[in-house]
Design a protein around this motif. Structure first.
Motif, PDB file in Angstrom:
ATOM      1  N   MET A   1       0.833  -1.196   0.000  1.00  0.00           N
ATOM      2  CA  MET A   1       0.000   0.000   0.000  1.00  0.00           C
ATOM      3  C   MET A   1       0.870   1.248   0.000  1.00  0.00           C
ATOM      4  O   MET A   1       1.898   1.298   0.664  1.00  0.00           O
ATOM      5  CB  MET A   1      -0.902   0.029   1.237  1.00  0.00           C
ATOM      6  N   ALA A   2       0.438   2.262  -0.736  1.00  0.00           N
ATOM      7  CA  ALA A   2       1.139   3.541  -0.725  1.00  0.00           C
ATOM      8  C   ALA A   2       0.723   4.297   0.525  1.00  0.00           C
ATOM      9  O   ALA A   2      -0.451   4.618   0.714  1.00  0.00           O
ATOM     10  CB  ALA A   2       0.787   4.344  -1.978  1.00  0.00           C
ATOM     11  N   ALA A   3       1.712   4.594   1.386  1.00  0.00           N
ATOM     12  CA  ALA A   3       1.405   5.178   2.694  1.00  0.00           C
ATOM     13  C   ALA A   3       0.628   6.476   2.578  1.00  0.00           C
ATOM     14  O   ALA A   3      -0.366   6.689   3.277  1.00  0.00           O
ATOM     15  CB  ALA A   3       2.696   5.396   3.474  1.00  0.00           C
ATOM     16  N   THR A   4       1.048   7.362   1.682  1.00  0.00           N
ATOM     17  CA  THR A   4       0.393   8.664   1.576  1.00  0.00           C
ATOM     18  C   THR A   4      -1.057   8.505   1.119  1.00  0.00           C
ATOM     19  O   THR A   4      -1.963   9.142   1.671  1.00  0.00           O
ATOM     20  CB  THR A   4       1.148   9.569   0.595  1.00  0.00           C
ATOM     21  N   LEU A   5      -1.282   7.685   0.116  1.00  0.00           N
ATOM     22  CA  LEU A   5      -2.639   7.462  -0.355  1.00  0.00           C
ATOM     23  C   LEU A   5      -3.509   6.861   0.742  1.00  0.00           C
ATOM     24  O   LEU A   5      -4.650   7.271   0.938  1.00  0.00           O
ATOM     25  CB  LEU A   5      -2.630   6.522  -1.569  1.00  0.00           C
ATOM     26  N   THR A   6      -2.955   5.899   1.457  1.00  0.00           N
ATOM     27  CA  THR A   6      -3.698   5.282   2.553  1.00  0.00           C
ATOM     28  C   THR A   6      -4.071   6.318   3.599  1.00  0.00           C
ATOM     29  O   THR A   6      -5.225   6.381   4.056  1.00  0.00           O
ATOM     30  CB  THR A   6      -2.872   4.154   3.197  1.00  0.00           C
ATOM     31  N   GLU A   7      -3.120   7.149   3.962  1.00  0.00           N
ATOM     32  CA  GLU A   7      -3.378   8.188   4.960  1.00  0.00           C
ATOM     33  C   GLU A   7      -4.446   9.162   4.466  1.00  0.00           C
ATOM     34  O   GLU A   7      -5.342   9.558   5.221  1.00  0.00           O
ATOM     35  CB  GLU A   7      -2.084   8.934   5.279  1.00  0.00           C
ATOM     36  N   ASP A   8      -4.344   9.550   3.203  1.00  0.00           N
ATOM     37  CA  ASP A   8      -5.327  10.483   2.644  1.00  0.00           C
ATOM     38  C   ASP A   8      -6.731   9.885   2.680  1.00  0.00           C
ATOM     39  O   ASP A   8      -7.697  10.541   3.080  1.00  0.00           O
ATOM     40  CB  ASP A   8      -4.968  10.839   1.198  1.00  0.00           C
ATOM     41  N   LEU A   9      -6.839   8.635   2.243  1.00  0.00           N
ATOM     42  CA  LEU A   9      -8.151   7.998   2.188  1.00  0.00           C
ATOM     43  C   LEU A   9      -8.753   7.837   3.583  1.00  0.00           C
ATOM     44  O   LEU A   9      -9.959   8.033   3.777  1.00  0.00           O
ATOM     45  CB  LEU A   9      -8.055   6.649   1.487  1.00  0.00           C
ATOM     46  N   ILE A  10      -7.930   7.474   4.547  1.00  0.00           N
ATOM     47  CA  ILE A  10      -8.418   7.326   5.916  1.00  0.00           C
ATOM     48  C   ILE A  10      -8.829   8.677   6.494  1.00  0.00           C
ATOM     49  O   ILE A  10      -9.877   8.801   7.150  1.00  0.00           O
ATOM     50  CB  ILE A  10      -7.353   6.669   6.809  1.00  0.00           C
ATOM     51  N   GLN A  11      -8.048   9.706   6.221  1.00  0.00           N
ATOM     52  CA  GLN A  11      -8.393  11.025   6.764  1.00  0.00           C
ATOM     53  C   GLN A  11      -9.648  11.591   6.099  1.00  0.00           C
ATOM     54  O   GLN A  11     -10.427  12.303   6.743  1.00  0.00           O
ATOM     55  CB  GLN A  11      -7.215  11.975   6.623  1.00  0.00           C
ATOM     56  N   ILE A  12      -9.848  11.277   4.844  1.00  0.00           N
ATOM     57  CA  ILE A  12     -11.097  11.682   4.179  1.00  0.00           C
ATOM     58  C   ILE A  12     -12.273  10.995   4.846  1.00  0.00           C
ATOM     59  O   ILE A  12     -13.289  11.624   5.156  1.00  0.00           O
ATOM     60  CB  ILE A  12     -11.036  11.359   2.672  1.00  0.00           C
ATOM     61  N   TYR A  13     -12.143   9.689   5.082  1.00  0.00           N
ATOM     62  CA  TYR A  13     -13.229   8.978   5.762  1.00  0.00           C
ATOM     63  C   TYR A  13     -13.481   9.563   7.146  1.00  0.00           C
ATOM     64  O   TYR A  13     -14.642   9.783   7.543  1.00  0.00           O
ATOM     65  CB  TYR A  13     -12.916   7.488   5.878  1.00  0.00           C
ATOM     66  N   ASP A  14     -12.410   9.829   7.878  1.00  0.00           N
ATOM     67  CA  ASP A  14     -12.573  10.371   9.234  1.00  0.00           C
ATOM     68  C   ASP A  14     -13.290  11.726   9.212  1.00  0.00           C
ATOM     69  O   ASP A  14     -14.129  12.008  10.070  1.00  0.00           O
ATOM     70  CB  ASP A  14     -11.209  10.530   9.900  1.00  0.00           C
ATOM     71  N   ALA A  15     -12.965  12.544   8.210  1.00  0.00           N
ATOM     72  CA  ALA A  15     -13.618  13.853   8.098  1.00  0.00           C
ATOM     73  C   ALA A  15     -15.101  13.696   7.768  1.00  0.00           C
ATOM     74  O   ALA A  15     -15.957  14.430   8.297  1.00  0.00           O
ATOM     75  CB  ALA A  15     -12.926  14.696   7.035  1.00  0.00           C
ATOM     76  N   LEU A  16     -15.425  12.756   6.902  1.00  0.00           N
ATOM     77  CA  LEU A  16     -16.824  12.496   6.561  1.00  0.00           C
ATOM     78  C   LEU A  16     -17.584  11.959   7.765  1.00  0.00           C
ATOM     79  O   LEU A  16     -18.715  12.377   8.048  1.00  0.00           O
ATOM     80  CB  LEU A  16     -16.906  11.517   5.395  1.00  0.00           C
ATOM     81  N   PHE A  17     -16.967  11.040   8.490  1.00  0.00           N
ATOM     82  CA  PHE A  17     -17.606  10.466   9.669  1.00  0.00           C
ATOM     83  C   PHE A  17     -17.858  11.540  10.720  1.00  0.00           C
ATOM     84  O   PHE A  17     -18.929  11.578  11.347  1.00  0.00           O
ATOM     85  CB  PHE A  17     -16.726   9.359  10.253  1.00  0.00           C
ATOM     86  N   ALA A  18     -16.875  12.429  10.906  1.00  0.00           N
ATOM     87  CA  ALA A  18     -17.042  13.504  11.882  1.00  0.00           C
ATOM     88  C   ALA A  18     -18.172  14.446  11.489  1.00  0.00           C
ATOM     89  O   ALA A  18     -18.895  14.965  12.339  1.00  0.00           O
ATOM     90  CB  ALA A  18     -15.737  14.281  12.023  1.00  0.00           C
ATOM     91  N   ALA A  19     -18.331  14.646  10.175  1.00  0.00           N
ATOM     92  CA  ALA A  19     -19.362  15.572   9.697  1.00  0.00           C
ATOM     93  C   ALA A  19     -20.748  14.952   9.699  1.00  0.00           C
ATOM     94  O   ALA A  19     -21.739  15.611  10.050  1.00  0.00           O
ATOM     95  CB  ALA A  19     -19.010  16.053   8.289  1.00  0.00           C
ATOM     96  N   PHE A  20     -20.843  13.694   9.305  1.00  0.00           N
ATOM     97  CA  PHE A  20     -22.152  13.079   9.062  1.00  0.00           C
ATOM     98  C   PHE A  20     -22.549  12.001  10.067  1.00  0.00           C
ATOM     99  O   PHE A  20     -23.727  11.643  10.145  1.00  0.00           O
ATOM    100  CB  PHE A  20     -22.183  12.461   7.657  1.00  0.00           C
ATOM    101  N   GLY A  21     -21.567  11.469  10.816  1.00  0.00           N
ATOM    102  CA  GLY A  21     -21.858  10.341  11.687  1.00  0.00           C
ATOM    103  C   GLY A  21     -21.997   9.048  10.896  1.00  0.00           C
ATOM    104  O   GLY A  21     -21.992   9.046   9.669  1.00  0.00           O
ATOM    105  N   HIS A  22     -22.115   7.923  11.599  1.00  0.00           N
ATOM    106  CA  HIS A  22     -22.259   6.629  10.933  1.00  0.00           C
ATOM    107  C   HIS A  22     -23.569   6.620  10.151  1.00  0.00           C
ATOM    108  O   HIS A  22     -24.611   7.051  10.644  1.00  0.00           O
ATOM    109  CB  HIS A  22     -22.246   5.497  11.960  1.00  0.00           C
ATOM    110  N   GLN A  23     -23.527   6.089   8.921  1.00  0.00           N
ATOM    111  CA  GLN A  23     -24.682   6.160   8.030  1.00  0.00           C
ATOM    112  C   GLN A  23     -25.650   4.984   8.159  1.00  0.00           C
ATOM    113  O   GLN A  23     -26.764   5.034   7.647  1.00  0.00           O
ATOM    114  CB  GLN A  23     -24.207   6.280   6.572  1.00  0.00           C
TER     115      GLN A  23
END
Length: 226
Positions: A1-23
């Motif tokens: 896995m590419a570390a930077t891409l993995t970090e970006d994708l996880i941080q995007i998910y975390d930001a969405l979760f913080a904004a919207f909560g579990h769907q």
């Protein structure tokens, strides 16, 4: 896995979760309802698909054995809100027949099949594309398969992760190759993407409201720049 891409994708998910909560997606009472919903939501909003499901339920028809034996002329009027209802009636009946005949109408029996083999079996059904198939794999069978839709391609091409017009397979690989195969994560991540695409990252986006517009302080959406 590419570390930077993995970090970006996880941080995007975390930001969405913080904004919207579990769907808490997929919204269905039974596994079979999820399967039917995956067919009915093709090329139509979830609101329309949900109305068609409610019609089937109200008519006492949301049952795989009944749908497997029904005439498409009896199914089609109930699913008119989902559009393309004649085609979808045929797809629902054909799928129900396979589900009853090959899996004994048991979601556990379906889930027990190896992921690749099950995916090929479902893709062989008339009208079953990759998104419909992967929706069933993920949300019914709890297989770690990332579901891709138009929202996914739109959002992640705007953020430079994908070329514009990226294929289903290329988009799916972005997540499959850079995240651990985790069905629970893939489940809610896809749901978060749907929420973002449906409410904010539209064709005419509301960039000032986007919860991922400045993830890591450097990630920027091409549409929202300047």
């Amino acid at each position: 896995m590419a570390a930077t891409l993995t970090e970006d994708l996880i941080q995007i998910y975390d930001a969405l979760f913080a904004a919207f909560g579990h769907q808490h997606w997929w919204p269905a009472k039974t596994p079979f309802e999820t399967m039917v919903g995956a067919i009915l939501t093709q090329n139509v909003s979830w609101t329309n698909a949900a109305q068609a499901i409610a019609n089937l339920e109200d008519a006492g028809m949301l049952d795989p054995r009944l749908l497997a034996e029904a005439d498409t002329a009896d199914i089609a009027p109930l699913i008119v809100p989902s559009r393309y209802y004649n085609q979808k009636a045929e797809r629902i009946r054909e799928f129900s027949r396979v589900y009853v005949r090959e899996f004994r109408a048991d979601p556990a029996a379906m889930a027990a099949m190896e992921t690749g083999e099950l995916r090929e079996r479902l893709l062989a059904l008339r009208g079953f594309g990759k998104e419909t198939t992967d929706t069933i794999l993920l949300y019914v069978c709890e297989k770690p398969v990332f579901v891709v839709d138009a929202y996914t391609r739109r959002i992640f091409s705007r953020y430079g992760f994908l070329p514009e017009g990226a294929s289903y397979d290329l988009t799916q690989r972005l997540f499959a190759e850079n995240l651990e195969p985790d069905a629970e994560l893939f489940n809610d991540y896809h749901a978060q993407i749907v929420r973002l695409g449906n409410t904010i990252c539209k064709r005419s986006p509301l960039c000032d409201r986007c919860p991922i517009r400045e993830v890591r302080g450097t990630l920027r959406c091409a549409v929202g720049r300047g």
